[in-house]
Design an enzyme around this catalytic site. Sequence first.
Site, mmCIF file in Angstrom:
data_model
loop_
_atom_site.group_PDB
_atom_site.id
_atom_site.type_symbol
_atom_site.label_atom_id
_atom_site.label_comp_id
_atom_site.label_asym_id
_atom_site.label_seq_id
_atom_site.Cartn_x
_atom_site.Cartn_y
_atom_site.Cartn_z
ATOM 1 N N ASP A 35 1.062 -1.330 0.303
ATOM 2 C CA ASP A 35 0.076 -0.191 0.085
ATOM 3 C C ASP A 35 0.909 1.390 0.320
ATOM 4 O OD1 ASP A 35 -3.104 0.055 0.752
ATOM 5 O OD2 ASP A 35 -1.820 1.591 0.895
ATOM 6 N N THR A 133 -14.176 -3.958 -7.092
ATOM 7 C CA THR A 133 -15.444 -3.819 -7.018
ATOM 8 C C THR A 133 -15.205 -2.613 -8.758
ATOM 9 O OG1 THR A 133 -16.788 -4.072 -5.983
ATOM 10 C CG2 THR A 133 -17.976 -3.606 -7.704
ATOM 11 N N LYS A 221 -20.809 -8.728 -9.633
ATOM 12 C CA LYS A 221 -20.458 -7.335 -8.729
ATOM 13 C C LYS A 221 -21.054 -6.717 -8.703
ATOM 14 C CE LYS A 221 -18.831 -6.589 -4.979
ATOM 15 N NZ LYS A 221 -18.895 -7.712 -3.690
ATOM 16 N N LEU A 222 -21.877 -5.987 -9.466
ATOM 17 C CA LEU A 222 -22.524 -4.533 -9.249
ATOM 18 C C LEU A 222 -23.852 -5.267 -9.309
ATOM 19 C CD1 LEU A 222 -21.547 -2.602 -12.441
ATOM 20 C CD2 LEU A 222 -20.718 -2.383 -9.495
ATOM 21 N N ALA A 224 -25.274 -8.380 -7.595
ATOM 22 C CA ALA A 224 -25.474 -8.722 -6.115
ATOM 23 C C ALA A 224 -25.523 -7.968 -5.681
ATOM 24 C CB ALA A 224 -24.151 -9.424 -5.902
ATOM 25 N N ARG A 261 -39.388 -18.453 -2.105
ATOM 26 C CA ARG A 261 -38.811 -18.014 -3.816
ATOM 27 C C ARG A 261 -38.256 -16.611 -3.390
ATOM 28 N NH1 ARG A 261 -44.576 -18.144 -6.707
ATOM 29 N NH2 ARG A 261 -44.656 -17.275 -4.363
ATOM 30 N N CYS A 277 -19.303 0.901 -0.360
ATOM 31 C CA CYS A 277 -19.986 -0.281 -1.730
ATOM 32 C C CYS A 277 -21.580 -0.341 -2.581
ATOM 33 C CB CYS A 277 -19.791 -1.118 -1.745
ATOM 34 S SG CYS A 277 -17.871 -1.506 -1.367
ATOM 35 N N PHE A 278 -22.500 -0.313 -1.319
ATOM 36 C CA PHE A 278 -24.201 -0.185 -2.063
ATOM 37 C C PHE A 278 -24.674 0.708 -3.062
ATOM 38 C CE2 PHE A 278 -26.276 -3.408 1.286
ATOM 39 C CZ PHE A 278 -25.639 -4.823 0.659
ATOM 40 N N ARG A 443 -32.259 0.319 14.092
ATOM 41 C CA ARG A 443 -32.147 -1.280 13.990
ATOM 42 C C ARG A 443 -33.654 -1.972 14.857
ATOM 43 N NH1 ARG A 443 -28.900 -1.173 9.942
ATOM 44 N NH2 ARG A 443 -27.193 0.336 10.225
HETATM 45 N N1 LIG Z 1 -15.508 -2.789 2.193
HETATM 46 C C1 LIG Z 1 -15.694 -4.027 1.615
HETATM 47 O O1 LIG Z 1 -16.372 -4.495 2.088
HETATM 48 C C2 LIG Z 1 -15.172 -4.179 0.256
HETATM 49 C C3 LIG Z 1 -15.177 -3.491 -1.180
HETATM 50 N N2 LIG Z 1 -15.203 -4.116 -2.775
HETATM 51 C C4 LIG Z 1 -14.241 -3.702 -3.275
HETATM 52 O O2 LIG Z 1 -12.976 -3.336 -3.770
HETATM 53 C C5 LIG Z 1 -12.229 -2.528 -3.345
HETATM 54 C C6 LIG Z 1 -11.676 -1.551 -2.620
HETATM 55 O O3 LIG Z 1 -12.554 -1.364 -0.777
HETATM 56 P P1 LIG Z 1 -11.584 -1.587 -0.082
HETATM 57 O O4 LIG Z 1 -10.685 -2.526 1.261
HETATM 58 O O5 LIG Z 1 -12.648 -1.339 1.595
HETATM 59 O O6 LIG Z 1 -11.386 0.281 -0.097
HETATM 60 P P2 LIG Z 1 -9.886 0.851 0.887
HETATM 61 O O7 LIG Z 1 -9.820 2.005 0.557
HETATM 62 O O8 LIG Z 1 -10.570 0.072 2.350
HETATM 63 O O9 LIG Z 1 -8.692 0.554 0.658
HETATM 64 C C7 LIG Z 1 -7.789 0.733 -0.620
HETATM 65 C C8 LIG Z 1 -6.281 0.740 -0.273
HETATM 66 O O10 LIG Z 1 -5.603 1.294 -1.870
HETATM 67 C C9 LIG Z 1 -4.472 1.683 -1.503
HETATM 68 N N3 LIG Z 1 -3.845 2.028 -2.139
HETATM 69 C C10 LIG Z 1 -4.885 3.080 -3.472
HETATM 70 N N4 LIG Z 1 -4.190 3.444 -4.687
HETATM 71 C C11 LIG Z 1 -2.815 3.086 -4.388
HETATM 72 C C12 LIG Z 1 -1.818 2.212 -5.592
HETATM 73 N N5 LIG Z 1 -1.790 2.861 -6.650
HETATM 74 N N6 LIG Z 1 -0.970 1.677 -4.545
HETATM 75 C C13 LIG Z 1 -1.019 0.858 -3.537
HETATM 76 N N7 LIG Z 1 -2.033 1.269 -2.420
HETATM 77 C C14 LIG Z 1 -2.930 2.095 -3.227
HETATM 78 C C15 LIG Z 1 -5.030 2.625 -0.585
HETATM 79 O O11 LIG Z 1 -4.063 3.609 0.150
HETATM 80 C C16 LIG Z 1 -5.864 2.010 0.405
HETATM 81 O O12 LIG Z 1 -4.857 1.808 1.774
HETATM 82 C C17 LIG Z 1 -13.363 -1.408 -3.631
HETATM 83 O O13 LIG Z 1 -13.024 -1.834 -4.853
HETATM 84 C C18 LIG Z 1 -14.616 -1.734 -2.751
HETATM 85 O O14 LIG Z 1 -15.908 -1.716 -3.926
HETATM 86 C C19 LIG Z 1 -15.571 -5.363 -2.694
HETATM 87 C C20 LIG Z 1 -16.205 -6.435 -1.689
HETATM 88 C C21 LIG Z 1 -16.227 -6.210 -0.355
HETATM 89 O O1 LIG Z 2 -18.581 -4.965 -2.293
HETATM 90 C C1 LIG Z 2 -19.457 -4.816 -1.100
HETATM 91 O O2 LIG Z 2 -18.739 -4.019 -0.310
HETATM 92 C C2 LIG Z 2 -19.547 -5.681 -0.074
HETATM 93 O O3 LIG Z 2 -21.394 -5.010 0.105
HETATM 94 C C3 LIG Z 2 -22.296 -5.555 1.121
HETATM 95 O O4 LIG Z 2 -21.415 -5.760 2.629
HETATM 96 P P1 LIG Z 2 -21.652 -5.082 3.680
HETATM 97 O O5 LIG Z 2 -21.622 -3.333 2.352
HETATM 98 O O6 LIG Z 2 -20.201 -5.045 4.109
HETATM 99 O O7 LIG Z 2 -22.529 -4.973 4.665
HETATM 100 P P2 LIG Z 2 -23.710 -5.688 4.487
HETATM 101 O O8 LIG Z 2 -24.141 -6.407 5.393
HETATM 102 O O9 LIG Z 2 -24.557 -6.188 3.374
HETATM 103 O O10 LIG Z 2 -24.652 -4.467 4.822
HETATM 104 C C4 LIG Z 2 -24.498 -3.309 4.503
HETATM 105 C C5 LIG Z 2 -25.409 -2.515 5.385
HETATM 106 O O11 LIG Z 2 -27.168 -2.968 4.730
HETATM 107 C C6 LIG Z 2 -27.547 -2.462 5.849
HETATM 108 N N1 LIG Z 2 -28.384 -3.791 6.722
HETATM 109 C C7 LIG Z 2 -28.356 -5.498 5.531
HETATM 110 C C8 LIG Z 2 -29.273 -5.842 6.095
HETATM 111 C C9 LIG Z 2 -30.416 -5.383 5.957
HETATM 112 O O12 LIG Z 2 -31.562 -6.452 6.465
HETATM 113 N N2 LIG Z 2 -31.027 -4.571 6.348
HETATM 114 C C10 LIG Z 2 -29.835 -3.338 6.418
HETATM 115 O O13 LIG Z 2 -30.621 -2.533 6.957
HETATM 116 C C11 LIG Z 2 -26.644 -2.869 7.293
HETATM 117 O O14 LIG Z 2 -26.919 -2.482 8.646
HETATM 118 C C12 LIG Z 2 -25.526 -2.132 6.652
HETATM 119 O O15 LIG Z 2 -25.294 -0.599 7.115
HETATM 120 C C13 LIG Z 2 -22.462 -7.142 0.989
HETATM 121 O O16 LIG Z 2 -23.251 -8.109 1.618
HETATM 122 C C14 LIG Z 2 -21.182 -7.608 -0.190
HETATM 123 O O17 LIG Z 2 -21.845 -8.814 -0.432
HETATM 124 C C15 LIG Z 2 -20.428 -6.873 -0.506
HETATM 125 O O18 LIG Z 2 -18.940 -7.837 -0.764
#
Ligand SMILES: NC(=O)C1=CN([C@@H]2O[C@H](COP(=O)(O)OP(=O)(O)OC[C@H]3O[C@@H](n4cnc5c(N)ncnc54)[C@H](O)[C@@H]3O)[C@@H](O)[C@H]2O)C=CC1
Ligand SMILES: O=C(O)[C@H]1O[C@H](OP(=O)(O)OP(=O)(O)OC[C@H]2O[C@@H](n3ccc(=O)[nH]c3=O)[C@H](O)[C@@H]2O)[C@H](O)[C@@H](O)[C@@H]1O
Length: 463
Positions: A35, A133, A221-222, A224, A261, A277-278, A443
Site C-alpha cells: 500500500d 469492484t 458483482k455490481l 449482486a 422464493r 459499496c452499496f 435497528r
Molecule cells: N469494503 C468492503 O467490504 C468491500 C469492498 N469491495 C471493493 O474492493 C475495493 C477496495 O475496497 P476497500 O478495501 O474497502 O478500500 P480501502 O479504501 O479500505 O483500501 C484501499 C487501499 O488501496 C490503497 N491504494 C490506492 N491506490 C494505491 C496504489 N496505486 N498503490 C498502492 N496502494 C493503493 C489505499 O491507500 C487503501 O489503503 C473497492 O473497489 C470496493 O468496492 C468489494 C467487496 C467488499
Molecule cells: O461490495 C461490498 O462492499 C460488500 O457490500 C455488502 O457488504 P457490507 O456493506 O460490508 O455489509 P452488509 O451486511 O451488506 O450491510 C450493508 C448495509 O445494509 C444494512 N442492512 C443490511 C441487511 C438488512 O437486512 N438491513 C439493513 O439495513 C446494514 O446495516 C449496512 O448498513 C455485501 O453484503 C457484500 O456481499 C459485498 O461484498
Amino acid sequence: MKITKICCIGAGYVGGPTMAVIAQKCPHIQVTVVDLNEQRIKDWNDPNTENIPIYEPGLSEVVAEARGRNLFFSTNVEKAIDDAQIIFISVNTPTKTYGKGKGMAADLKFIELCARQIAKVSKSNKIVVEKSTLPVRTAEAIKSILDNTGNGVQFQILSNPEFLAEGTAITDLLNPDRILIGGDSTPEGEDAINALVDVYANWVSKDKILTTNVWSSELSKLTANAFLAQRISSINAMSELCEKTGADVSEVARAIGMDSRIGSKFLKASVGFGGSCFQKDILNLVYIAKSYGLNEVADYWEQVIIMNDYQKRRFSNKIVQTLYNTVADKKITFLGWAFKKDTNDTRESAAIYVADDLINEQAKISVYDPKVSRNKILSDLDYLQTRSSSENNDAVLTFDNSYEACKGAHAIAILTEWDEFVKYDWQKIYDSMQKPAFVFDGRNILNAKELKSIGFIYNGIGS
Ligand SMILES: NC(=O)C1=CN([C@@H]2O[C@H](COP(=O)(O)OP(=O)(O)OC[C@H]3O[C@@H](n4cnc5c(N)ncnc54)[C@H](O)[C@@H]3O)[C@@H](O)[C@H]2O)C=CC1
Ligand SMILES: O=C(O)[C@H]1O[C@H](OP(=O)(O)OP(=O)(O)OC[C@H]2O[C@@H](n3ccc(=O)[nH]c3=O)[C@H](O)[C@@H]2O)[C@H](O)[C@@H](O)[C@@H]1O
C-alpha cells in the site's frame, strides 16, 4: 502453473482480510500486501495484532498465524509486483467527485495507476486480478494500458470480485457462497483461470468456484450489490406503510421471508443502509446504464438510492417531530456510529446523515460507539462540508461509556445494531434521562414491550 508468490495492491478492508486468509490457507504461497499509505502498513505490522488497522472478528488471529511466515505487509510496491506471479488489484474505486460522471461514475484513477505501475515494473509474465469492484468492461482498459506501456511481457487479466461483508469477513472468506472468476476463453486465459482456481481450491470446494467470461464476472458483482441493496430499500419502503396502517414490518418480513422464493435474509428494516459499496456501486450501475442510453434501467436502480436517502431523512424528521418539533439545545444520544455492527468502518453510515440533520436543527449530539473514535466521527461530519469543523466539534460530544453518554439525554437513537446495546440496564438508563424519555430504535433491536413498561416512549422502524 504452480503459484508460489502473490502480491496484492491495496491493504484495505478487502485486500487485508482476503490476503490474510489466502496466506493462512496456502502456507506454500508467499503473499505480500502493499500500500502507498505508510501508516496503514505500519499498523498492519504492529507487533500486537490487536492493533491492526481493521477491526474484524477473527482477523487478528489469522494475521497472527500467518504474518512473518508467508504473509507480509510492505510499502515496497515495485518489488512485490516484480516478484509475484499473480497480482491482485484491491484499491479503492470511490464515486467520482469531479468532472464527467461526478457523483455517479466510479473513479478509476487508482486502478489506472496500478495498471501503469504493473506495466512499468514487470519483467516476467503476470496474471493481473481485478479484486476491486469495477464497471463492466474495465478489464479492457487495464489490458490496453498493460499491453501498450509494458516491457513486452504477457499479461492475463482476470476478474475475481469479492463478496465478503464487513463484520463477517473472515467467516465469509473461509466459507464463501461462491468464488467467481472471469477470464478469457483462450488457452492462456484458461491457464490463468486454472491457476487462480487452484489457489482457492486449497480451502473452497470446486463446485463453489464459478468461472465465467470477464464481462459477466465484472457485471455480476455490481448486480449482486444492487439486488442486496434493493431488498433493503424494498422493506424500508414497506416500513413507512406499516407505520401508517398498523402493520408491523418485522411480522411482514417474517411472513414473506418464509416464501422460499423470497428467502428470509436481508429483510431487516433499518434507518437505511450504509457502507462504502452499496451506494457507490448502484450509482455506478446507473451511470453505466445511462451511458448506453438505457434510461429506464437507470431510473429503476436509482430508486433504490432515492428510497435509502429518504429513509435516513425520515428517521431524523421523526426525531424532531416527536420531540415537539424542536431539538434545539436538546441532548440526543446516538448509540452506534459504524454502518453496521462488528466493524469500525463508518463509510456512508446512516448515523452521519442523521447527525448532520439534527445538528442543522441545533441539537447537541452525544455519541457512543464501541469501535469508532471521536476523530473519525468528526472527520465523517467534516467531509459533508455542511458547516465548519469547529461547529461540528462544538455540536458533538463523544463518550467511552454508554451510560455516561445517555445521562441527561432527551432521546436515545440506535444507529448501529451492536449486540451490547440489547444487554444494557435500560431501567438505569431511563432513570438518568430527561423525561419523557424517548428511544428511536433505528435497528429494531431493543425489546419494545420492556422499554415501554419501564416508561420509555419507544419508536421503532415500521411499527
Ligand atoms: N469494503 C468492503 O467490504 C468491500 C469492498 N469491495 C471493493 O474492493 C475495493 C477496495 O475496497 P476497500 O478495501 O474497502 O478500500 P480501502 O479504501 O479500505 O483500501 C484501499 C487501499 O488501496 C490503497 N491504494 C490506492 N491506490 C494505491 C496504489 N496505486 N498503490 C498502492 N496502494 C493503493 C489505499 O491507500 C487503501 O489503503 C473497492 O473497489 C470496493 O468496492 C468489494 C467487496 C467488499
Ligand atoms: O461490495 C461490498 O462492499 C460488500 O457490500 C455488502 O457488504 P457490507 O456493506 O460490508 O455489509 P452488509 O451486511 O451488506 O450491510 C450493508 C448495509 O445494509 C444494512 N442492512 C443490511 C441487511 C438488512 O437486512 N438491513 C439493513 O439495513 C446494514 O446495516 C449496512 O448498513 C455485501 O453484503 C457484500 O456481499 C459485498 O461484498
